[in-house]
Write an enzyme that holds these catalytic residues in place. Structure first.
Site, PDB file in Angstrom:
ATOM      1  N   LYS A  67       0.995  -0.721  -0.246  1.00 31.03           N
ATOM      2  CA  LYS A  67      -0.287   0.392   0.107  1.00 31.03           C
ATOM      3  C   LYS A  67       0.743   1.336   0.095  1.00 31.03           C
ATOM      4  O   LYS A  67       0.829   2.459  -0.674  1.00 31.03           O
ATOM      5  CB  LYS A  67      -1.115  -0.066   1.215  1.00 31.03           C
ATOM      6  CG  LYS A  67      -2.029  -1.134   1.378  1.00 31.03           C
ATOM      7  CD  LYS A  67      -2.972  -1.284   2.594  1.00 31.03           C
ATOM      8  CE  LYS A  67      -2.169  -0.283   3.963  1.00 31.03           C
ATOM      9  NZ  LYS A  67      -1.222  -2.062   4.514  1.00 31.03           N
ATOM     10  N   ARG A 144      -9.436   1.082   8.930  1.00 24.73           N
ATOM     11  CA  ARG A 144      -8.721   0.212   9.156  1.00 24.73           C
ATOM     12  C   ARG A 144     -10.067  -1.275   9.608  1.00 24.73           C
ATOM     13  O   ARG A 144      -9.987  -1.884   9.997  1.00 24.73           O
ATOM     14  CB  ARG A 144      -7.944   0.032  10.437  1.00 24.73           C
ATOM     15  CG  ARG A 144      -6.643  -0.715   9.168  1.00 24.73           C
ATOM     16  CD  ARG A 144      -5.568  -0.674  11.118  1.00 24.73           C
ATOM     17  NE  ARG A 144      -4.724  -1.053  10.510  1.00 24.73           N
ATOM     18  CZ  ARG A 144      -3.516  -0.877   9.550  1.00 24.73           C
ATOM     19  NH1 ARG A 144      -3.671   0.352   9.255  1.00 24.73           N
ATOM     20  NH2 ARG A 144      -2.200  -1.646   9.256  1.00 24.73           N
ATOM     21  N   ARG A 178      11.146  -6.126   5.098  1.00 24.49           N
ATOM     22  CA  ARG A 178      10.580  -4.198   5.009  1.00 24.49           C
ATOM     23  C   ARG A 178      11.791  -3.933   6.335  1.00 24.49           C
ATOM     24  O   ARG A 178      12.138  -4.690   6.983  1.00 24.49           O
ATOM     25  CB  ARG A 178       8.796  -4.371   5.836  1.00 24.49           C
ATOM     26  CG  ARG A 178       8.138  -4.870   5.238  1.00 24.49           C
ATOM     27  CD  ARG A 178       7.277  -3.385   5.314  1.00 24.49           C
ATOM     28  NE  ARG A 178       6.190  -3.526   6.168  1.00 24.49           N
ATOM     29  CZ  ARG A 178       5.200  -3.594   6.190  1.00 24.49           C
ATOM     30  NH1 ARG A 178       4.350  -3.127   5.593  1.00 24.49           N
ATOM     31  NH2 ARG A 178       4.581  -4.332   7.583  1.00 24.49           N
ATOM     32  N   ARG A 222      11.364  -2.283  11.296  1.00 30.16           N
ATOM     33  CA  ARG A 222      10.141  -2.062  12.300  1.00 30.16           C
ATOM     34  C   ARG A 222       9.962  -2.771  13.663  1.00 30.16           C
ATOM     35  O   ARG A 222       9.803  -4.356  13.448  1.00 30.16           O
ATOM     36  CB  ARG A 222       9.346  -1.932  11.798  1.00 30.16           C
ATOM     37  CG  ARG A 222       8.560  -0.978  10.999  1.00 30.16           C
ATOM     38  CD  ARG A 222       7.521  -0.483  10.177  1.00 30.16           C
ATOM     39  NE  ARG A 222       6.443  -1.251  10.791  1.00 30.16           N
ATOM     40  CZ  ARG A 222       5.034  -1.419  10.030  1.00 30.16           C
ATOM     41  NH1 ARG A 222       4.909  -0.893   8.766  1.00 30.16           N
ATOM     42  NH2 ARG A 222       4.272  -1.964  10.539  1.00 30.16           N
ATOM     43  N   ARG A 233      -1.057  -9.556  12.822  1.00 36.15           N
ATOM     44  CA  ARG A 233      -1.818  -8.276  12.276  1.00 36.15           C
ATOM     45  C   ARG A 233      -2.406  -9.119  11.361  1.00 36.15           C
ATOM     46  O   ARG A 233      -2.898  -7.775  10.950  1.00 36.15           O
ATOM     47  CB  ARG A 233      -0.740  -7.417  11.338  1.00 36.15           C
ATOM     48  CG  ARG A 233      -0.127  -6.760  12.818  1.00 36.15           C
ATOM     49  CD  ARG A 233       1.023  -5.473  12.532  1.00 36.15           C
ATOM     50  NE  ARG A 233       1.357  -5.461  11.556  1.00 36.15           N
ATOM     51  CZ  ARG A 233       2.059  -5.149  10.954  1.00 36.15           C
ATOM     52  NH1 ARG A 233       3.734  -5.909  11.236  1.00 36.15           N
ATOM     53  NH2 ARG A 233       2.736  -4.593   9.273  1.00 36.15           N
TER      54      ARG A 233
HETATM   55  N1  LIG Z   1      -6.181   3.129  11.808  1.00 33.43           N
HETATM   56  C1  LIG Z   1      -5.750   2.708  11.947  1.00 33.43           C
HETATM   57  N2  LIG Z   1      -6.355   2.460  13.224  1.00 33.43           N
HETATM   58  C2  LIG Z   1      -6.103   1.508  14.114  1.00 33.43           C
HETATM   59  N3  LIG Z   1      -4.523   1.178  14.088  1.00 33.43           N
HETATM   60  C3  LIG Z   1      -4.112   1.766  13.468  1.00 33.43           C
HETATM   61  C4  LIG Z   1      -4.422   2.196  12.354  1.00 33.43           C
HETATM   62  N4  LIG Z   1      -2.969   3.055  11.545  1.00 33.43           N
HETATM   63  C5  LIG Z   1      -2.371   2.605  11.786  1.00 33.43           C
HETATM   64  N5  LIG Z   1      -2.733   1.380  12.829  1.00 33.43           N
HETATM   65  C6  LIG Z   1      -1.581   0.950  14.316  1.00 33.43           C
HETATM   66  O1  LIG Z   1      -0.102   1.320  13.803  1.00 33.43           O
HETATM   67  C7  LIG Z   1       0.851  -0.110  13.243  1.00 33.43           C
HETATM   68  C8  LIG Z   1       1.099  -0.140  12.108  1.00 33.43           C
HETATM   69  O2  LIG Z   1       0.131   0.508  10.743  1.00 33.43           O
HETATM   70  P1  LIG Z   1       0.839   0.628   9.514  1.00 33.43           P
HETATM   71  O3  LIG Z   1       1.742   0.974   9.034  1.00 33.43           O
HETATM   72  O4  LIG Z   1      -0.411   0.177   8.573  1.00 33.43           O
HETATM   73  O5  LIG Z   1       1.127  -1.465   9.348  1.00 33.43           O
HETATM   74  P2  LIG Z   1       0.355  -2.740   8.521  1.00 33.43           P
HETATM   75  O6  LIG Z   1       2.138  -2.722   7.615  1.00 33.43           O
HETATM   76  O7  LIG Z   1      -0.099  -3.345   9.216  1.00 33.43           O
HETATM   77  O8  LIG Z   1       0.058  -1.879   6.941  1.00 33.43           O
HETATM   78  C9  LIG Z   1      -0.743  -1.070  13.572  1.00 33.43           C
HETATM   79  O9  LIG Z   1      -0.272  -2.404  12.762  1.00 33.43           O
HETATM   80  C10 LIG Z   1      -1.831  -0.171  14.665  1.00 33.43           C
HETATM   81  O10 LIG Z   1      -1.140  -0.916  15.411  1.00 33.43           O
END
Ligand SMILES: Nc1ncnc2c1ncn2[C@@H]1O[C@H](COP(=O)(O)OP(=O)(O)O)[C@@H](O)[C@H]1O
Length: 287
Positions: A67, A144, A178, A222, A233
Site C-alpha cells: 500500500k 481499518r 521491510r 520495525r 496483524r
Molecule cells: N487506522 C488505524 N486504526 C488503528 N490502528 C492503526 C491504524 N493505522 C495504523 N494503526 C496502528 O499502527 C500499526 C502500523 O500500521 P501500518 O504501518 O499501517 O501497518 P501495516 O504494515 O500492518 O499495514 C498498526 O499495526 C496499528 O497498531
C-alpha cells in the site's frame, strides 16, 4: 510533479459522489484517556468547495501488500499528500508525547490503536496539511475498521478505494523484508521473492526494493515486523479490516487490483486500471 493526461475513475465506478460537500476534521489535542465515543462530538467540521479539491482516495490491503509503495508513487504523480496512519503512529511513538508508551504496547503486539487516538492523529495531520495549502489525499492504513469507514463516510466524500491484493504465501516474507531508513524515513524491502509455479498456479518474482547507497547502513526493522506480530496483524486484518472492503464494495467505490508481481510489472498495470498516465516515467523510458 508529473504531468497527467487522463484522470478519471474506472468506468465501473460511479463518480457522482465527488461533487458532494467536503468536510475536514478540525480538532485539537488527543484525549486518549476517554474510552467512550464523546470525542467525536468535539470534532468540528469546516466546509470546502468540492471543485477546489483534489482526489480523495483510500488504499486498502493486508500488511505487506505494498500500500505504502503504490500510494506514495501515486501521491507524487497526482500532487496530493500520501497520509499513512501507520507513519503517524510511528511518529507519535518516536516522540516523547504522553501517549507514546501506551502506543508502543499496542503496536508491538500487532493490535489496533483506538479510534480516538487515530482520529486525533489524522485530524492534526489534515489540519497541518491544509495550512500548507494541501488539497486532497491518498489515505493508507485508514480506515481499518467499519466504524472508522462509517465515520469517514459521514464527514467527507471518498472518491475511490483501491484494494490491493497479493497472494498470501508471499505476504509474511514481504513483511519480514521491510526496512526503514532511520534517517530519511523512507521504506524499502530487502526480500527477494521467487515462488515457483506449481499445480497450475503461476510463479511470482519480486525483486528487492533497495535503498540508495547512503541509506543502506541506516536501515532498521520495525519492531512489529517479527513473524509472530506479522501473523497477528494478518489475523486482525481478516477480522476487522476485510469487512471494510465490503463496506466500500456495496457503495460502488471499490477497485480490486491483484498485484501481478513487483513494481515494474505492477505499476503500469495499476496506472492503466486507474486510467492514469505517468508522463515523466514514459519520457525517461523513451530517452
Ligand atoms: N487506522 C488505524 N486504526 C488503528 N490502528 C492503526 C491504524 N493505522 C495504523 N494503526 C496502528 O499502527 C500499526 C502500523 O500500521 P501500518 O504501518 O499501517 O501497518 P501495516 O504494515 O500492518 O499495514 C498498526 O499495526 C496499528 O497498531
Amino acid at each position: 510533479m508529473a504531468a497527467l493526461t487522463r484522470i478519471s475513475r474506472p468506468s465501473s465506478i460511479p463518480f457522482s459522489n465527488i461533487t458532494k460537500s467536503l468536510y475536514f476534521y478540525t480538532t485539537s489535542a488527543a484525549q486518549p484517556q476517554n474510552t467512550n465515543n464523546s470525542y467525536l462530538q468535539n470534532i468540528k467540521f469546516s466546509r470546502k468547495d468540492p471543485k477546489d479539491r483534489n482526489v480523495q482516495w483510500v488504499f486498502l490491503g493486508v500488511p505487506g501488500v505494498g500500500k505504502g509503495t503504490y500510494a506514495s508513487r501515486l501521491s507524487t504523480l497526482l500532487g496530493v499528500p500520501h497520509i499513512a496512519t501507520g507513519d503517524l503512529v510511528r511518529k507519535e511513538l518516536a516522540s516523547s508525547g504522553s501517549i507514546s508508551q501506551q502506543l508502543a504496547e499496542i503496536v508491538n503486539q500487532g493490535k489496533l490503536v483506538s479510534d480516538e487516538i487515530i482520529f486525533n492523529l489524522l485530524s492534526k495531520r489534515l489540519i497541518a496539511g491544509e495550512a500548507k495549502g494541501e488539497s486532497g489525499f491518498i489515505l493508507d492504513g485508514f480506515p481499518r475498521t467499519v466504524k472508522q469507514a462509517e465515520i469517514l463516510e459521514g464527514v467527507t466524500d471518498i472518491d475511490l478505494v483501491v484494494n490491493l491484493k497479493l497472494r498470501e504465501d508471499v505476504l509474511v516474507e514481504k513483511c519480514l523484508g521491510r526496512r526503514i531508513c532511520s534517517q530519511c524515513g523512507k521504506n524499502y524491502n530487502v526480500a527477494s521473492i521467487n515462488v515457483k509455479g506449481e499445480n497450475g498456479n503461476p510463479g511470482m518474482s519480486m525483486a528487492p526494493l533497495l535503498p540508495p547507497a547512503h541509506c543502506m547502513s541506516k536501515l532498521i526493522t520495525r519492531a512489529d515486523d517479527t513473524e509472530e506480530v506479522v501473523k497477528e496483524r494478518l489475523r486482525i486484518y481478516n477480522d476487522k479490516s476485510q469487512p471494510v472492503e465490503d463496506f466500500y464494495r456495496s457503495r460502488g467505490k471499490l477497485l480490486e487490483f491483484d498485484l501481478p508481481g513487483g513494481i515494474p510489472a505492477s505499476w503500469p498495470r495499476l496506472l492503466e486500471a486507474l486510467n492514469l498516465d505517468d508522463y515523466e516515467e514514459n519520457r525517461s523510458a523513451a530517452a
